[in-house]
Design a protein around this motif. Structure first.
Motif, short mmCIF file in Angstrom:
data_model
loop_
_atom_site.label_atom_id
_atom_site.label_comp_id
_atom_site.label_asym_id
_atom_site.label_seq_id
_atom_site.Cartn_x
_atom_site.Cartn_y
_atom_site.Cartn_z
N UNK A 198 72.54 41.79 28.97
CA UNK A 198 71.59 41.51 30.04
C UNK A 198 72.30 41.39 31.39
N UNK A 199 73.41 40.65 31.42
CA UNK A 199 74.18 40.52 32.66
C UNK A 199 74.74 41.87 33.11
N UNK A 200 75.19 42.68 32.15
CA UNK A 200 75.73 44.00 32.48
C UNK A 200 74.64 44.88 33.08
N UNK A 201 73.43 44.84 32.51
CA UNK A 201 72.33 45.64 33.04
C UNK A 201 71.96 45.20 34.46
N UNK A 202 71.91 43.87 34.67
CA UNK A 202 71.59 43.37 36.01
C UNK A 202 72.65 43.80 37.02
N UNK A 257 69.72 53.74 34.36
CA UNK A 257 70.75 52.86 33.82
C UNK A 257 70.13 51.76 32.96
N UNK A 258 69.01 51.20 33.43
CA UNK A 258 68.31 50.17 32.65
C UNK A 258 67.84 50.75 31.32
N UNK A 259 67.36 51.97 31.35
CA UNK A 259 66.88 52.64 30.14
C UNK A 259 68.00 52.81 29.12
#
Length: 200
Positions: free
Chosen positions: A42-46, A97-99
Motif C-alpha cells: 500500500x505504501x509503495x503504491x501511494x 501503476x496502481x493497476x
C-alpha cells in the motif's frame, strides 16, 4: 424434607491436538507477515502515485519497463523525464501503476484474512473457501494487470513497452485457477466435517 440441589454437568474440555496448535501458531506468524506485506504494498503504491503525479526532477524517468530511479533522461535508452508528460498523461500513468500494484495488495489482504481464520481455529469453514476464491481472483487480476496497464499507456501516448508480457503472468493465471479448485475442495471438507459432527 431433604433439599436436592441439581448442578449443571460441566461440558467436557475439548483438547486441542498438537497439529491444531501448530497450525494456529504458524497461522499467527503468517498473518503478521501478510499484514506487513499489505502495508508495504500500500505504501509503495501511494509512493508511486505521488511520484507519477508530482515529481518534477530528472532523477526519476519513465521508460520501457516502468519508472527508473537514479537515471536521468536518455533518448537512446527511451528514458523520458516525468516533467515532459502532461497532466492527463501523468494521471493515466498513475492509474496504470496502481493497476499493477493493486492485485498484489488484494492478494495479501485476502491471505491475511485466511490465516487469521486459521489462527482462530477455523479450518474448513465456508469463509476460508471464500477467502481462497478471492485469492484466486487476485491472481487472475495480477495476470491481466500488465496487459491493461500497457493498453492504458498506449491510449495516453505515454509510451509502449514491447516486453510487457512475462512468463509469471501465465503462472499467476494457472495458480489462480488451481486456488479456485482448492477452495471447492475446502467446501467439500466442510460438508464432510459437518456430517461427521452431526452423526450420532
Amino acid at each position: 424434607m431433604a433439599n436436592i440441589l441439581f448442578f449443571d454437568t460441566p461440558a467436557p474440555a475439548r483438547l486441542e491436538s498438537p497439529l491444531r496448535r501448530r497450525l494456529r501458531r504458524n497461522s499467527e506468524l503468517l498473518c503478521a507477515l501478510f499484514s506487513a506485506l499489505l502495508a508495504s504494498a500500500t505504501l509503495f503504491a501511494i509512493m508511486l502515485v505521488v511520484i507519477a503525479l508530482f515529481y518534477r526532477g530528472e532523477f526519476i524517468t519513465f521508460a520501457p519497463g516502468g519508472l527508473w530511479f537514479g537515471r536521468g533522461p536518455d533518448v537512446a535508452a527511451g528514458r523520458v523525464a516525468l516533467s515532459c508528460f502532461s497532466t492527463p498523461q501523468r494521471l493515466a500513468g498513475a492509474f496504470a501503476l496502481t493497476l499493477l500494484v493493486a492485485p498484489a495488495a488484494y492478494i495479501f489482504l485476502r491471505l491475511r484474512m485466511l490465516f487469521r481464520l486459521y489462527a482462530r481455529g477455523s479450518v474448513f469453514s465456508p469463509r476460508n473457501a471464500h477467502c481462497l476464491k478471492h485469492v484466486g481472483l487476485g491472481l487472475l487480476a495480477y495476470a491481466l494487470a500488465p496487459f491493461c496497464a500497457n493498453r492504458i499507456a498506449l491510449l495516453a501516448d505515454v509510451g509502449n513497452d514491447p516486453s510487457w508480457f512475462h512468463l509469471y503472468e501465465i503462472q499467476a493465471a494457472v495458480l489462480g485457477a488451481l486456488v479456485f479448485v482448492i477452495a471447492d475442495v475446502m467446501l467439500c471438507a466442510h460438508e464432510i466435517e459437518a456430517e461427521r459432527d452431526g452423526f450420532v
